[in-house]
Design a protein around this motif. Structure first.
Motif, PDB file in Angstrom:
ATOM      1  N   MET A 158     -11.405 146.142  17.176  1.00  0.00           N
ATOM      2  CA  MET A 158     -11.423 145.457  18.483  1.00  0.00           C
ATOM      3  C   MET A 158     -12.319 144.230  18.425  1.00  0.00           C
ATOM      4  O   MET A 158     -11.982 143.171  18.955  1.00  0.00           O
ATOM      5  CB  MET A 158     -11.931 146.399  19.580  1.00  0.00           C
ATOM      6  N   CYS A 159     -13.480 144.384  17.794  1.00  0.00           N
ATOM      7  CA  CYS A 159     -14.414 143.252  17.700  1.00  0.00           C
ATOM      8  C   CYS A 159     -13.823 142.137  16.828  1.00  0.00           C
ATOM      9  O   CYS A 159     -13.930 140.957  17.178  1.00  0.00           O
ATOM     10  CB  CYS A 159     -15.756 143.699  17.138  1.00  0.00           C
ATOM     11  N   ALA A 160     -13.214 142.518  15.708  1.00  0.00           N
ATOM     12  CA  ALA A 160     -12.635 141.503  14.808  1.00  0.00           C
ATOM     13  C   ALA A 160     -11.536 140.735  15.532  1.00  0.00           C
ATOM     14  O   ALA A 160     -11.453 139.503  15.441  1.00  0.00           O
ATOM     15  CB  ALA A 160     -12.091 142.177  13.546  1.00  0.00           C
ATOM     16  N   THR A 162     -11.154 140.400  18.823  1.00  0.00           N
ATOM     17  CA  THR A 162     -11.765 139.632  19.910  1.00  0.00           C
ATOM     18  C   THR A 162     -12.442 138.367  19.363  1.00  0.00           C
ATOM     19  O   THR A 162     -12.352 137.300  19.973  1.00  0.00           O
ATOM     20  CB  THR A 162     -12.795 140.505  20.661  1.00  0.00           C
ATOM     21  N   ALA A 163     -13.084 138.493  18.204  1.00  0.00           N
ATOM     22  CA  ALA A 163     -13.759 137.336  17.602  1.00  0.00           C
ATOM     23  C   ALA A 163     -12.767 136.225  17.258  1.00  0.00           C
ATOM     24  O   ALA A 163     -13.125 135.054  17.235  1.00  0.00           O
ATOM     25  CB  ALA A 163     -14.520 137.769  16.346  1.00  0.00           C
ATOM     26  N   MET A 165     -10.176 135.288  19.001  1.00  0.00           N
ATOM     27  CA  MET A 165      -9.449 134.867  20.210  1.00  0.00           C
ATOM     28  C   MET A 165      -9.039 133.387  20.198  1.00  0.00           C
ATOM     29  O   MET A 165      -7.937 133.033  20.590  1.00  0.00           O
ATOM     30  CB  MET A 165     -10.322 135.166  21.421  1.00  0.00           C
ATOM     31  N   ARG A 166      -9.945 132.536  19.737  1.00  0.00           N
ATOM     32  CA  ARG A 166      -9.627 131.102  19.690  1.00  0.00           C
ATOM     33  C   ARG A 166      -8.380 130.826  18.850  1.00  0.00           C
ATOM     34  O   ARG A 166      -7.676 129.835  19.088  1.00  0.00           O
ATOM     35  CB  ARG A 166     -10.829 130.347  19.088  1.00  0.00           C
ATOM     36  N   PHE A 167      -8.128 131.671  17.852  1.00  0.00           N
ATOM     37  CA  PHE A 167      -7.017 131.440  16.930  1.00  0.00           C
ATOM     38  C   PHE A 167      -5.806 132.333  17.197  1.00  0.00           C
ATOM     39  O   PHE A 167      -4.743 132.114  16.636  1.00  0.00           O
ATOM     40  CB  PHE A 167      -7.499 131.633  15.487  1.00  0.00           C
ATOM     41  N   MET A 187     -13.777 130.973  10.332  1.00  0.00           N
ATOM     42  CA  MET A 187     -13.902 132.059  11.312  1.00  0.00           C
ATOM     43  C   MET A 187     -13.568 133.405  10.665  1.00  0.00           C
ATOM     44  O   MET A 187     -14.247 134.400  10.936  1.00  0.00           O
ATOM     45  CB  MET A 187     -12.980 131.763  12.500  1.00  0.00           C
ATOM     46  N   PHE A 190     -16.474 134.590   8.720  1.00  0.00           N
ATOM     47  CA  PHE A 190     -17.515 135.153   9.590  1.00  0.00           C
ATOM     48  C   PHE A 190     -17.174 136.598   9.968  1.00  0.00           C
ATOM     49  O   PHE A 190     -18.034 137.483   9.969  1.00  0.00           O
ATOM     50  CB  PHE A 190     -17.656 134.285  10.852  1.00  0.00           C
ATOM     51  N   VAL A 191     -15.905 136.832  10.284  1.00  0.00           N
ATOM     52  CA  VAL A 191     -15.471 138.189  10.666  1.00  0.00           C
ATOM     53  C   VAL A 191     -15.619 139.131   9.472  1.00  0.00           C
ATOM     54  O   VAL A 191     -16.110 140.259   9.606  1.00  0.00           O
ATOM     55  CB  VAL A 191     -14.015 138.162  11.197  1.00  0.00           C
TER      56      VAL A 191
END
Lengths: 204, 204
Positions: A158-160, A162-163, A165-167, A187, A190-191
């Protein structure tokens, strides 16, 4: 004979969705009527309504088919061989690329996405859950092999997601294109860092 | 005498912005006219135009003031004592809370945000850059003390801010509220994990 008739029914349903998608792209969702779709298929509007009880139902069918294409592509990647990190990168890149192609370049389809977000949120939620589920499968592989550190795999997925989202999110892709920010690969790095085993010294 | 006159001019500018913000909240941005703002201040519209050459300029002034409040609050937190992770958590929580209060609970202000996103993107970009800069300062502290691992601090700050989009971006806060996803604290945990030193075995 039942089988043939069932096959034909599925076929008609599919044809309605294909034609509807084409008209939504050409005319826009708002301007396309059920009568337009029926005319294009040389059938009566009443016959279209036998398969979809409203224009909204057709819209949801088209949205599901578009989203289904992305879901299928990600599942193929998740099932490949290779490291969890490389599959995660390929999978996330594919989601971004397909969502760009599907929704962003095409202003008429972008209108459709906005309507889906407002009126058929459950279709969008089901899509995001399926994508998150596929990402979770790759993270679980990485956690099992020691490549990742993820004590709670569904939460990590879920976090990955959500992180990213921009893409991933069609509206955010459109809004953030050519705006300052990390590249897609940066990005994803970073994930993946967020999923990688931390040294023992690191606190929470 | 020049100083007094300058002071008064600044004061009038501020009063126009305060009244404009109140009217935007009460009537909505679209329905508020420069004449309404002037009337409320008991001055002529021509006098308002001496300070702001358009309604858009007033709107940008109000948006800057609202965003400036968030920027100031985050800078105060960044300058505190304490671990980089704890300051980052407090700072990110504050951005989320202030943006919720400012833009989401209030449908009229939400309209203003949407207009800012479309028409005054440079004001939004400047805001995001300042927030990212403050986050970078905290990450740099953490990198210096060994609490974080961030070879490229500006990039790490951009990624951390981008990862928090669901909780920072007014439109995403509104759209995602009560939808499946990580909690704010879980998301901050994930971002902090992404910044924490990795064990040597971890690949890219």
């Amino acid at each position: 004979m039942t089988l043939i008739s069932e096959h034909t029914e599925t076929d008609t349903r599919e044809r309605i969705l294909v034609v509807a998608e084409r008209l939504f792209r050409q005319l826009g969702y708002q301007k396309t009527t059920v009568a337009d779709i029926a005319k294009e298929l040389r059938m009566s509007p009443a016959n279209v309504y036998r398969f979809f009880d409203s224009k909204k139902a057709i819209h949801e069918g088209v949205a599901r088919a578009l989203m289904g294409g992305v879901e299928d592509a990600t599942e193929v990647i998740a099932a490949k061989r290779g490291s969890a990190a490389s599959r995660l990168r390929e999978l996330m890149t594919t989601i971004h690329r397909m969502n760009c192609e599907r929704y962003v370049g095409d202003s008429k389809l972008h209108e459709m996405v906005e309507i889906a977000m407002e009126e058929s949120w459950e279709v969008c939620v089901a899509h995001m859950e399926r994508i998150t589920h596929t990402i979770a499968a790759v993270i679980a592989d990485g956690a099992a092999s020691g490549e990742f550190e993820a004590p709670d795999v569904p939460l990590a997925a879920m976090c990955a997601t959500t992180a990213m989202m921009r893409f991933f999110h069609p509206q955010m892709i459109a809004q953030c294109a050519n705006k300052p920010g990390p590249s897609l690969d940066q990005m994803i790095d970073f994930v993946i860092a967020g999923l990688s085993p931390r040294s023992k010294a690191a606190g929470k």
